[in-house]
Structures are given as C-alpha cells and as structure tokens.
Scaffold this motif. Structure first.
Motif, PDB file in Angstrom:
ATOM      1  N   ALA A  16       0.828  -1.206   0.000  1.00  0.00           N
ATOM      2  CA  ALA A  16       0.000   0.000   0.000  1.00  0.00           C
ATOM      3  C   ALA A  16       0.857   1.249   0.000  1.00  0.00           C
ATOM      4  O   ALA A  16       0.542   2.242  -0.662  1.00  0.00           O
ATOM      5  N   LEU A  17       1.961   1.206   0.749  1.00  0.00           N
ATOM      6  CA  LEU A  17       2.868   2.346   0.802  1.00  0.00           C
ATOM      7  C   LEU A  17       3.413   2.666  -0.575  1.00  0.00           C
ATOM      8  O   LEU A  17       3.443   3.820  -0.999  1.00  0.00           O
ATOM      9  N   THR A 342       9.718   5.191  16.793  1.00  0.00           N
ATOM     10  CA  THR A 342      10.526   6.411  16.656  1.00  0.00           C
ATOM     11  C   THR A 342      10.849   6.690  15.190  1.00  0.00           C
ATOM     12  O   THR A 342      10.737   7.823  14.712  1.00  0.00           O
ATOM     13  N   VAL A 343      11.250   5.646  14.464  1.00  0.00           N
ATOM     14  CA  VAL A 343      11.604   5.811  13.047  1.00  0.00           C
ATOM     15  C   VAL A 343      10.369   6.174  12.224  1.00  0.00           C
ATOM     16  O   VAL A 343      10.423   7.053  11.354  1.00  0.00           O
ATOM     17  N   LEU A 344       9.248   5.514  12.496  1.00  0.00           N
ATOM     18  CA  LEU A 344       8.033   5.796  11.737  1.00  0.00           C
ATOM     19  C   LEU A 344       7.509   7.204  11.999  1.00  0.00           C
ATOM     20  O   LEU A 344       6.975   7.854  11.090  1.00  0.00           O
ATOM     21  N   LYS A 345       7.641   7.689  13.223  1.00  0.00           N
ATOM     22  CA  LYS A 345       7.230   9.065  13.502  1.00  0.00           C
ATOM     23  C   LYS A 345       8.063  10.046  12.687  1.00  0.00           C
ATOM     24  O   LYS A 345       7.544  11.004  12.121  1.00  0.00           O
ATOM     25  N   ARG A 346       9.359   9.794  12.609  1.00  0.00           N
ATOM     26  CA  ARG A 346      10.237  10.653  11.792  1.00  0.00           C
ATOM     27  C   ARG A 346       9.902  10.511  10.305  1.00  0.00           C
ATOM     28  O   ARG A 346       9.840  11.504   9.569  1.00  0.00           O
ATOM     29  N   ALA A 347       9.654   9.287   9.850  1.00  0.00           N
ATOM     30  CA  ALA A 347       9.357   9.052   8.438  1.00  0.00           C
ATOM     31  C   ALA A 347       8.052   9.730   8.026  1.00  0.00           C
ATOM     32  O   ALA A 347       7.964  10.325   6.944  1.00  0.00           O
ATOM     33  N   SER A 348       7.028   9.652   8.887  1.00  0.00           N
ATOM     34  CA  SER A 348       5.746  10.272   8.543  1.00  0.00           C
ATOM     35  C   SER A 348       5.845  11.789   8.583  1.00  0.00           C
ATOM     36  O   SER A 348       5.103  12.488   7.885  1.00  0.00           O
ATOM     37  N   GLU A 349       6.771  12.324   9.359  1.00  0.00           N
ATOM     38  CA  GLU A 349       7.053  13.768   9.336  1.00  0.00           C
ATOM     39  C   GLU A 349       7.744  14.141   8.035  1.00  0.00           C
ATOM     40  O   GLU A 349       7.457  15.182   7.438  1.00  0.00           O
ATOM     41  N   ALA A 350       8.679  13.290   7.579  1.00  0.00           N
ATOM     42  CA  ALA A 350       9.425  13.566   6.351  1.00  0.00           C
ATOM     43  C   ALA A 350       8.561  13.380   5.104  1.00  0.00           C
ATOM     44  O   ALA A 350       8.773  14.054   4.094  1.00  0.00           O
ATOM     45  N   TYR A 351       7.587  12.468   5.163  1.00  0.00           N
ATOM     46  CA  TYR A 351       6.706  12.179   4.029  1.00  0.00           C
ATOM     47  C   TYR A 351       5.247  12.324   4.481  1.00  0.00           C
ATOM     48  O   TYR A 351       4.539  11.346   4.662  1.00  0.00           O
ATOM     49  N   MET A 353       2.545  13.023   3.123  1.00  0.00           N
ATOM     50  CA  MET A 353       1.435  12.601   2.271  1.00  0.00           C
ATOM     51  C   MET A 353       1.346  11.078   2.132  1.00  0.00           C
ATOM     52  O   MET A 353       0.496  10.565   1.417  1.00  0.00           O
ATOM     53  N   TYR A 354       2.214  10.334   2.810  1.00  0.00           N
ATOM     54  CA  TYR A 354       2.236   8.884   2.668  1.00  0.00           C
ATOM     55  C   TYR A 354       1.387   8.232   3.769  1.00  0.00           C
ATOM     56  O   TYR A 354       1.845   8.019   4.895  1.00  0.00           O
ATOM     57  N   VAL A 355       0.168   7.900   3.436  1.00  0.00           N
ATOM     58  CA  VAL A 355      -0.755   7.306   4.394  1.00  0.00           C
ATOM     59  C   VAL A 355      -0.238   5.963   4.904  1.00  0.00           C
ATOM     60  O   VAL A 355      -0.474   5.589   6.058  1.00  0.00           O
ATOM     61  N   GLY A 356       0.478   5.220   4.069  1.00  0.00           N
ATOM     62  CA  GLY A 356       0.979   3.908   4.471  1.00  0.00           C
ATOM     63  C   GLY A 356       1.866   3.970   5.694  1.00  0.00           C
ATOM     64  O   GLY A 356       1.832   3.075   6.548  1.00  0.00           O
ATOM     65  N   LEU A 357       2.665   5.031   5.825  1.00  0.00           N
ATOM     66  CA  LEU A 357       3.512   5.182   7.002  1.00  0.00           C
ATOM     67  C   LEU A 357       2.674   5.389   8.259  1.00  0.00           C
ATOM     68  O   LEU A 357       2.958   4.826   9.317  1.00  0.00           O
ATOM     69  N   LEU A 358       1.625   6.197   8.132  1.00  0.00           N
ATOM     70  CA  LEU A 358       0.745   6.428   9.278  1.00  0.00           C
ATOM     71  C   LEU A 358      -0.008   5.162   9.660  1.00  0.00           C
ATOM     72  O   LEU A 358      -0.215   4.882  10.852  1.00  0.00           O
ATOM     73  N   THR A 359      -0.424   4.387   8.663  1.00  0.00           N
ATOM     74  CA  THR A 359      -1.123   3.136   8.950  1.00  0.00           C
ATOM     75  C   THR A 359      -0.219   2.172   9.705  1.00  0.00           C
ATOM     76  O   THR A 359      -0.632   1.533  10.689  1.00  0.00           O
ATOM     77  N   GLU A 383      -7.130  12.818   7.552  1.00  0.00           N
ATOM     78  CA  GLU A 383      -6.898  14.183   7.065  1.00  0.00           C
ATOM     79  C   GLU A 383      -5.979  14.189   5.849  1.00  0.00           C
ATOM     80  O   GLU A 383      -6.223  14.905   4.870  1.00  0.00           O
ATOM     81  N   VAL A 384      -4.923  13.385   5.912  1.00  0.00           N
ATOM     82  CA  VAL A 384      -3.978  13.319   4.787  1.00  0.00           C
ATOM     83  C   VAL A 384      -4.665  12.757   3.545  1.00  0.00           C
ATOM     84  O   VAL A 384      -4.514  13.283   2.442  1.00  0.00           O
TER      85      VAL A 384
END
Length: 407
Positions: A16-17, A342-351, A353-359, A383-384
């Motif tokens: 999905a990502l 921790t890594v996913l929080k940083r990744a979702s900040e960097a990207y 618009m990528y819903v897959g990271l938030l999921t 929201e995204v």
C-alpha cells in the motif's frame, strides 16, 4: 496480536505504501501562464556585472514548496545553464521526491562566451579542435568569471533567496574544466562538485599539473567531488581524466570524499543526463542509512543522525521512504517496537502525504497497547487522505471505530 499475523499485515502495508508513493506525485502542481504555457523550469534574472562589465542572464529554479515554507535550501550552480536546465531540474525534482537528495535551489548560468569564461588560461597554437595556425584570443577568462561568481552572483542569490550554506558547482566539458579549476583555486567557495567529462586536455593538461601540488599540499580537504564520464567519450577526455584522478590517488587528502566512474557507452554530449543523476546521488549518498546505524540502533543515535543531516543539508533533508521502512522492518524483526515507532514518527514527518507510514505507525501503537495514539494516528491519516484525494478515509475510519469499541 500474533507476530506472524502482524508481519503478514505489514507486508500488505508495504504494498500500500508503494501505491501511495506513486499517487503522491499528482499533488505537485506546475503553474500555467495566462496563455497556458507550462512553467516549472525557473525564472530568468539579469545581473549587471561590474566585474565582467556586462549583463549576465541566469535562471533560478526554486524547489517545490519553497513559497510555503521558511526553510533554507542548498544551492546547485549549473554551468552552461541554458543548455542543461531542463534535464537538471527534472532530475533534481525526481531525486528529491524519492528522498535521495534534499530539495535544492538550482541556479543556471547561461553561457555567452564559454570559451572565454570557462577556460583558466589563454590557448596558443595547436589547441584541440583548431586548424593549428593560431590560438583562441578570448580564452583565459576563468579568473574573472570565478570572481563574478564569488563577488556578485553568489551574494545576489544569498541576498534574495533563503539559501543554506551548502553549495554545489556542476559543469560539463569546459564547464568541468572550470569546476576543477575552481576546486583548486577557491576551495572555500563550494562544498561539492559534479565534474562531467571535463576538458582536461586544455593547454597540455595544465590542471593535472597543478593538481600534483594541490593534493600534495592539502593534507585535509572536506569536499565531495564526483568525476564522471561516458564510456564512449573520445580523445582529450577519458585518459586525461584518469591522469587527473591518479594525482588524487597519489596524495589522497583526509575527509575528501570522491568518486570517478565511466558510465556505459555514452558519448560526450549525451552523457550529461546520466552523469548529473549519478553525481547528485553520490554527493548525497550519506543520506542512506548506514549498516552501523542499523546494527547499533538506539533512538538517541538515530535522531542525532537525522538532525546532523538537517544541519548539513537543510531542514527538509530526509532519507528515502524505502530506507526508513527497511530500518523499521529490521527493528520489528528484532522486537524493538519502540525504536520502530521512533523511526516511523520521523518518516511520517518527512513524508506527510504517505498514508501507508501512518497506517503502519497506528498498527504498531495498537500492538503495544497505545490505543489512544493509534486512534489519533488513524485520524491524521484521514486528514492526509482527504487532503491528497487518496480515497482511504472510509477504511481508516473503520479502524478508528473498531478501536473505540474495544476495551
């Protein structure tokens, strides 16, 4: 939740990502003029140069999102800018979108008399490409052109745009010759260079002769340089470049990060596109997550490295989404869910618009009994999805409803 089931779910989220990464590209709009001409390559400026005693046209291309941020950006100065601006801007946008390089301001310097501006000395008889009777009278203007760059152009760009101190100079052929000259003449001016098929044959390889003493006298040189050439390039280029890089091998300075490569069977002119691409990737290859960071992971070390990259390349510097995801996968495999979060929080900040990271992040929160954070993360995903028209709102809201029903 069983580990096997969780890993299977993560595989689905990986797919999905990737899907949403491709969808995310449609969000970046390119402006149209009133007569429907597509913009995007940049804006032309005319600089009145007192040093060169003439007006000089330049093209400045700003990164996507420049107007909506307060961030400072590294600057890529491209010689023969009118000739190279199209493929350079396209490559920069592609690599930025993929997280392989940070967003850059691109400044293209249009050539008015390249044989004058880009050559470090006057050419006498028997110059390459001539009939051999006389030299090139106007050649040898590089010292003044370099002064124009350092005293007029760079201050103009810095004064009118939000620039980060990190600067790159890129040049092909005579532009590559000028880049090598600049490295050795004004090593303080640029942090990195992309040197493409440089015309090092100039005046009996005088730049290579100069390099012998330059690299020997500079015990430490904190620069990054890419030397590239097409494998099909001919006389005056390939062997001459080899002789230049041999001088580096004889006296390699500390902290000097460099690469020399021959690419495919490309000829002199067509190689520019792939050398620009490879050169940019090499300059910013330290954005890639190292094995040391993976094998000795800690939240503190990871976040410290992220901040170091931001300090070096600007606040919008980020790693590729695939790199973040690969690190998360290793951490989950090693049952380090806290680190993965921790890594996913940083990744979702960097990207963003990528819903897959938030999921993925929400699933990890749920797995670790942090239901409230999981719900908040799913709602952020809603929201995204709505903002970028990704069509995932209903699916994410179902997850929110499910969590709210559980004890």
């Amino acid at each position: 939740m069983k580990t096997k089931t969780f890993k299977q779910l993560m595989l689905i989220i990986i797919m999905a990502l990737c899907y949403h990464q491709s969808n995310a590209q449609v969000a970046n709009k390119i402006e149209l003029t009133e007569d429907n001409q597509l913009l995007g390559l940049g804006t032309q400026h005319i600089i009145k140069s007192n040093i060169l005693n003439k007006e000089r046209p330049i093209i400045i291309s700003l990164p996507i999102g420049y107007k909506d941020s307060n961030t400072n950006y590294p600057v890529l100065y491209v010689l023969d800018g009118l000739q190279n601006i199209k493929h350079t801007v396209g490559t920069v946008e592609l690599l930025t979108e993929s997280g392989l390089i940070p967003p850059l301001i691109v400044v293209g310097l249009e050539s008015l008399d390249r044989t004058k501006d880009l050559t470090p000395s006057n050419a006498g008889q028997n110059v390459h490409g001539s009939a051999g009777n006389v030299g090139i009278p106007q050649s040898g203007g590089a010292p003044k052109f370099l002064e124009f760059l350092s005293e007029e152009l760079i201050p103009f760009v810095d004064a009118n745009y939000r620039t980060h101190p990190y600067r790159i100079l890129e040049g092909h052929s005579l532009g590559g010759l000028f880049s090598v000259y600049t490295l050795m003449e004004r090593k303080d001016l640029f942090d990195a260079f992309i040197v493409e098929a440089p015309a090092l044959w100039w005046n009996k390889e005088e730049m290579t002769e100069k390099a012998k003493s330059f690299f020997k006298s500079n015990e430490s040189l904190n620069k990054t340089v890419y030397f590239g050439i097409g494998g099909g390039d001919g006389w005056g280029m390939r062997q001459e470049l080899l002789r230049y890089v041999d001088t580096i091998k004889e006296n390699p300075p500390k902290n000097f990060r460099w690469l020399h490569e021959e690419v495919g069977d490309e000829g002199h002119m067509v190689s520019r596109l792939i050398l620009n691409y490879n050169g940019l990737k090499f300059l910013f290859s330290d954005l890639k997550i190292s094995d040391g960071l993976v094998n000795n992971f800690s939240d503190g070390t990871f976040l410290k490295e992220e901040q170091r990259l931001k300090n070096k390349y600007g606040d919008n510097a980020r790693r590729s989404a695939e790199d973040y995801f690969s690190l998360v996968s290793v951490l989950v495999e090693n049952e380090n869910d806290s680190g993965a979060i921790t890594v996913l929080k940083r990744a979702s900040e960097a990207y963003p618009m990528y819903v897959g990271l938030l999921t993925y992040l929400a699933k990890l929160y749920e797995k670790n009994s942090q239901k409230a954070k999981a719900i908040d993360t799913y709602l952020l995903g809603v929201e995204v999805s709505r903002k970028y028209k990704l069509g995932q709102e209903d699916d994410l809201l179902q997850e929110v409803g499910r969590l709210r029903k559980t004890n």
